[in-house]
Scaffold this motif. Structure first.
Motif, PDB file in Angstrom:
ATOM      1  N   GLU A 158       0.846  -1.185   0.000  1.00  0.00           N
ATOM      2  CA  GLU A 158       0.000   0.000   0.000  1.00  0.00           C
ATOM      3  C   GLU A 158       0.885   1.239   0.000  1.00  0.00           C
ATOM      4  OE1 GLU A 158      -3.143  -0.011  -0.266  1.00  0.00           O
ATOM      5  OE2 GLU A 158      -3.577  -2.122   0.071  1.00  0.00           O
ATOM      6  N   TYR A 159       0.614   2.183  -0.893  1.00  0.00           N
ATOM      7  CA  TYR A 159       1.401   3.421  -0.960  1.00  0.00           C
ATOM      8  C   TYR A 159       0.844   4.460  -0.005  1.00  0.00           C
ATOM      9  CZ  TYR A 159       3.414   7.716  -2.720  1.00  0.00           C
ATOM     10  OH  TYR A 159       4.054   8.906  -2.816  1.00  0.00           O
ATOM     11  N   ILE A 160       1.666   4.944   0.892  1.00  0.00           N
ATOM     12  CA  ILE A 160       1.280   6.008   1.809  1.00  0.00           C
ATOM     13  C   ILE A 160       1.950   7.290   1.344  1.00  0.00           C
ATOM     14  CG2 ILE A 160       1.254   6.750   4.206  1.00  0.00           C
ATOM     15  CD1 ILE A 160      -0.286   4.192   3.651  1.00  0.00           C
ATOM     16  N   PRO A 161       1.177   8.301   0.945  1.00  0.00           N
ATOM     17  CA  PRO A 161       1.770   9.519   0.401  1.00  0.00           C
ATOM     18  C   PRO A 161       2.617  10.244   1.441  1.00  0.00           C
ATOM     19  CG  PRO A 161      -0.546   9.831   0.842  1.00  0.00           C
ATOM     20  CD  PRO A 161      -0.279   8.382   1.043  1.00  0.00           C
ATOM     21  N   PRO A 162       3.687  10.894   1.023  1.00  0.00           N
ATOM     22  CA  PRO A 162       4.544  11.585   1.973  1.00  0.00           C
ATOM     23  C   PRO A 162       3.849  12.785   2.589  1.00  0.00           C
ATOM     24  CG  PRO A 162       5.175  12.111  -0.274  1.00  0.00           C
ATOM     25  CD  PRO A 162       4.129  11.038  -0.367  1.00  0.00           C
ATOM     26  N   VAL A 163       4.143  13.042   3.855  1.00  0.00           N
ATOM     27  CA  VAL A 163       3.616  14.206   4.553  1.00  0.00           C
ATOM     28  C   VAL A 163       4.781  15.124   4.872  1.00  0.00           C
ATOM     29  CG1 VAL A 163       2.380  14.999   6.590  1.00  0.00           C
ATOM     30  CG2 VAL A 163       1.776  12.806   5.535  1.00  0.00           C
ATOM     31  N   ASP A 164       4.726  16.346   4.335  1.00  0.00           N
ATOM     32  CA  ASP A 164       5.809  17.310   4.496  1.00  0.00           C
ATOM     33  C   ASP A 164       7.122  16.684   4.026  1.00  0.00           C
ATOM     34  OD1 ASP A 164       4.214  18.408   7.518  1.00  0.00           O
ATOM     35  OD2 ASP A 164       4.040  19.210   5.485  1.00  0.00           O
ATOM     36  N   SER A 165       8.085  16.538   4.939  1.00  0.00           N
ATOM     37  CA  SER A 165       9.398  16.035   4.549  1.00  0.00           C
ATOM     38  C   SER A 165       9.560  14.546   4.803  1.00  0.00           C
ATOM     39  CB  SER A 165      10.492  16.793   5.323  1.00  0.00           C
ATOM     40  OG  SER A 165      10.322  16.605   6.715  1.00  0.00           O
ATOM     41  N   ILE A 166       8.480  13.883   5.186  1.00  0.00           N
ATOM     42  CA  ILE A 166       8.569  12.461   5.494  1.00  0.00           C
ATOM     43  C   ILE A 166       8.758  11.665   4.211  1.00  0.00           C
ATOM     44  CG2 ILE A 166       7.313  10.499   6.436  1.00  0.00           C
ATOM     45  CD1 ILE A 166       5.867  12.415   8.244  1.00  0.00           C
ATOM     46  N   GLU A 167       9.641  10.690   4.251  1.00  0.00           N
ATOM     47  CA  GLU A 167       9.903   9.878   3.073  1.00  0.00           C
ATOM     48  C   GLU A 167       8.703   8.973   2.795  1.00  0.00           C
ATOM     49  OE1 GLU A 167      13.451   7.756   3.810  1.00  0.00           O
ATOM     50  OE2 GLU A 167      14.748   9.516   3.699  1.00  0.00           O
ATOM     51  N   GLN A 168       8.645   8.488   1.576  1.00  0.00           N
ATOM     52  CA  GLN A 168       7.574   7.583   1.200  1.00  0.00           C
ATOM     53  C   GLN A 168       7.646   6.316   2.042  1.00  0.00           C
ATOM     54  OE1 GLN A 168       7.842   6.889  -2.976  1.00  0.00           O
ATOM     55  NE2 GLN A 168       7.491   9.026  -3.526  1.00  0.00           N
ATOM     56  N   ILE A 169       6.478   5.863   2.514  1.00  0.00           N
ATOM     57  CA  ILE A 169       6.406   4.673   3.364  1.00  0.00           C
ATOM     58  C   ILE A 169       5.499   3.655   2.690  1.00  0.00           C
ATOM     59  CG2 ILE A 169       5.714   3.786   5.616  1.00  0.00           C
ATOM     60  CD1 ILE A 169       6.187   6.574   6.745  1.00  0.00           C
ATOM     61  N   LYS A 204       6.722  -9.199  15.217  1.00  0.00           N
ATOM     62  CA  LYS A 204       7.531  -8.967  14.013  1.00  0.00           C
ATOM     63  C   LYS A 204       6.943  -7.830  13.181  1.00  0.00           C
ATOM     64  CE  LYS A 204       9.219 -11.222   9.812  1.00  0.00           C
ATOM     65  NZ  LYS A 204       9.238 -12.479   9.012  1.00  0.00           N
ATOM     66  N   TYR A 205       5.617  -7.810  13.031  1.00  0.00           N
ATOM     67  CA  TYR A 205       4.980  -6.735  12.279  1.00  0.00           C
ATOM     68  C   TYR A 205       5.188  -5.389  12.964  1.00  0.00           C
ATOM     69  CZ  TYR A 205       2.531  -9.846   9.049  1.00  0.00           C
ATOM     70  OH  TYR A 205       2.232 -10.744   8.062  1.00  0.00           O
ATOM     71  N   VAL A 206       5.072  -5.368  14.299  1.00  0.00           N
ATOM     72  CA  VAL A 206       5.291  -4.128  15.037  1.00  0.00           C
ATOM     73  C   VAL A 206       6.724  -3.641  14.832  1.00  0.00           C
ATOM     74  CG1 VAL A 206       5.390  -3.071  17.327  1.00  0.00           C
ATOM     75  CG2 VAL A 206       3.528  -4.631  16.754  1.00  0.00           C
ATOM     76  N   SER A 207       7.684  -4.569  14.869  1.00  0.00           N
ATOM     77  CA  SER A 207       9.084  -4.210  14.643  1.00  0.00           C
ATOM     78  C   SER A 207       9.274  -3.622  13.249  1.00  0.00           C
ATOM     79  CB  SER A 207       9.976  -5.449  14.825  1.00  0.00           C
ATOM     80  OG  SER A 207      11.324  -5.139  14.561  1.00  0.00           O
ATOM     81  N   ASN A 208       8.618  -4.221  12.246  1.00  0.00           N
ATOM     82  CA  ASN A 208       8.700  -3.697  10.880  1.00  0.00           C
ATOM     83  C   ASN A 208       8.148  -2.276  10.804  1.00  0.00           C
ATOM     84  OD1 ASN A 208       9.767  -6.115  10.032  1.00  0.00           O
ATOM     85  ND2 ASN A 208       7.855  -6.889   9.179  1.00  0.00           N
ATOM     86  N   LEU A 209       7.023  -2.050  11.496  1.00  0.00           N
ATOM     87  CA  LEU A 209       6.403  -0.729  11.481  1.00  0.00           C
ATOM     88  C   LEU A 209       7.298   0.311  12.148  1.00  0.00           C
ATOM     89  CD1 LEU A 209       2.750  -1.804  12.372  1.00  0.00           C
ATOM     90  CD2 LEU A 209       3.461  -0.705  10.238  1.00  0.00           C
ATOM     91  N   LEU A 210       7.946  -0.067  13.251  1.00  0.00           N
ATOM     92  CA  LEU A 210       8.870   0.849  13.916  1.00  0.00           C
ATOM     93  C   LEU A 210      10.010   1.228  12.987  1.00  0.00           C
ATOM     94  CD1 LEU A 210       9.056  -0.796  17.466  1.00  0.00           C
ATOM     95  CD2 LEU A 210       7.887   1.327  16.872  1.00  0.00           C
ATOM     96  N   GLY A 211      10.535   0.217  12.267  1.00  0.00           N
ATOM     97  CA  GLY A 211      11.639   0.480  11.354  1.00  0.00           C
ATOM     98  C   GLY A 211      11.241   1.361  10.185  1.00  0.00           C
ATOM     99  N   LYS A 212      10.067   1.120   9.630  1.00  0.00           N
ATOM    100  CA  LYS A 212       9.629   1.883   8.463  1.00  0.00           C
ATOM    101  C   LYS A 212       9.283   3.330   8.810  1.00  0.00           C
ATOM    102  CE  LYS A 212       7.911  -1.929   5.608  1.00  0.00           C
ATOM    103  NZ  LYS A 212       6.756  -2.487   4.866  1.00  0.00           N
ATOM    104  N   THR A 213       8.816   3.554  10.030  1.00  0.00           N
ATOM    105  CA  THR A 213       8.420   4.911  10.420  1.00  0.00           C
ATOM    106  C   THR A 213       9.518   5.649  11.179  1.00  0.00           C
ATOM    107  OG1 THR A 213       7.427   4.051  12.466  1.00  0.00           O
ATOM    108  CG2 THR A 213       5.979   4.267  10.528  1.00  0.00           C
ATOM    109  N   GLY A 214      10.596   4.934  11.531  1.00  0.00           N
ATOM    110  CA  GLY A 214      11.683   5.578  12.254  1.00  0.00           C
ATOM    111  C   GLY A 214      11.330   5.939  13.684  1.00  0.00           C
ATOM    112  N   THR A 215      10.356   5.232  14.254  1.00  0.00           N
ATOM    113  CA  THR A 215       9.955   5.492  15.636  1.00  0.00           C
ATOM    114  C   THR A 215      10.622   4.477  16.570  1.00  0.00           C
ATOM    115  OG1 THR A 215       7.950   4.172  15.230  1.00  0.00           O
ATOM    116  CG2 THR A 215       7.768   6.559  15.033  1.00  0.00           C
ATOM    117  N   ASN A 216      10.606   4.786  17.860  1.00  0.00           N
ATOM    118  CA  ASN A 216      11.347   3.968  18.823  1.00  0.00           C
ATOM    119  C   ASN A 216      10.478   3.059  19.675  1.00  0.00           C
ATOM    120  OD1 ASN A 216      13.963   5.169  18.193  1.00  0.00           O
ATOM    121  ND2 ASN A 216      13.200   7.011  19.229  1.00  0.00           N
TER     122      ASN A 216
END
Length: 233
Positions: A158-169, A204-216
């Protein structure tokens, strides 16, 4: 609310054993002693899965499966059918009419649970994706000037459009489902139960989401998802 399973068999012992076992695994169960009673229950209660004997003597063995598959609103309803071990031809006929899985009697209760869990995971995912598609169609109708960058990424992404300076996710459908549950405040165990996954798979999915969004952590992830409207696309 737990998912509802209909158990149909003219043998009260089979009905009791199957229903009590499935209830122990966390499902709600309703039973019927014949096909006509089962048809009435399906119309009224819309169960999430059916376990049915196809050798009941008072009606055509396959009437229930045939009826279910002829009604559009029940076409993805999983059906597990029961037969005697020697009835190979009956099992083949059951599959031809649209049965999803067969258990020869007498059956192991753990095997019944494994089949039910697998079929429910598949059907609930299909239902989720259908509802998601309907929501997306509604949103598209309401916003006629949608930017062309809003598109579905190939390969079940699924393509999530970028918001401001956020990279494509890019999020998979399952990642987006997990993310939605996270924003609703559900724990990993609750998400695992809702999606019929193991807790380790959810982690595992939560870990993937943290990595893709750059959150901790989960709090940052939920805040990020809400701020950038990730769960509404």
């Amino acid at each position: 609310m737990s998912l509802l399973i209909l158990v149909v068999d003219d043998d009260p012992t089979i009905r009791y054993e199957a229903s009590s076992s499935l209830e122990k695994f966390g499902y709600s169960v309703i039973t019927a002693g014949d096909s006509q009673e089962a048809l009435n229950i399906i119309e009224e209660y819309h169960p999430n899965l059916i376990v049915t004997d196809i050798t009941m003597s008072e009606l055509d063995d396959y009437q229930l499966i045939r009826w279910v598959r002829q009604h559009p609103k029940f076409r993805i309803l999983p059906v597990v059918f029961l037969t005697a071990r020697v009835d190979v031809e009956k099992r083949i006929r059951g599959y031809q009419l649209g049965g999803d899985a067969c258990l020869p009697k007498p059956f192991e209760l753990n095997e019944l649970y494994a089949i039910v869990r697998n079929l429910l995971e598949r059907s609930q995912l299909m239902l989720w994706e259908w509802r998601l598609g309907m929501q997306q169609q509604s949103m598209e109708r309401q916003t006629s000037s949608v930017d062309t960058t809003y598109q579905v990424y190939l390969n079940n992404q699924e393509y999530i459009p970028p918001v401001d300076s956020i990279e494509q996710i890019f999020l998979t459908r399952r990642e987006r489902m997990v993310l939605k549950f996270l924003t609703e405040g559900k724990s990993n165990s609750q998400i695992a139960t809702s999606l019929y996954l193991s807790r380790r798979t959810v982690e595992k999915y939560v870990s993937n989401l943290l990595g893709k969004t750059g959150t901790n952590n989960r709090v940052e992830l939920v805040h990020f998802a809400r701020k950038n409207n990730l769960i509404n696309h």
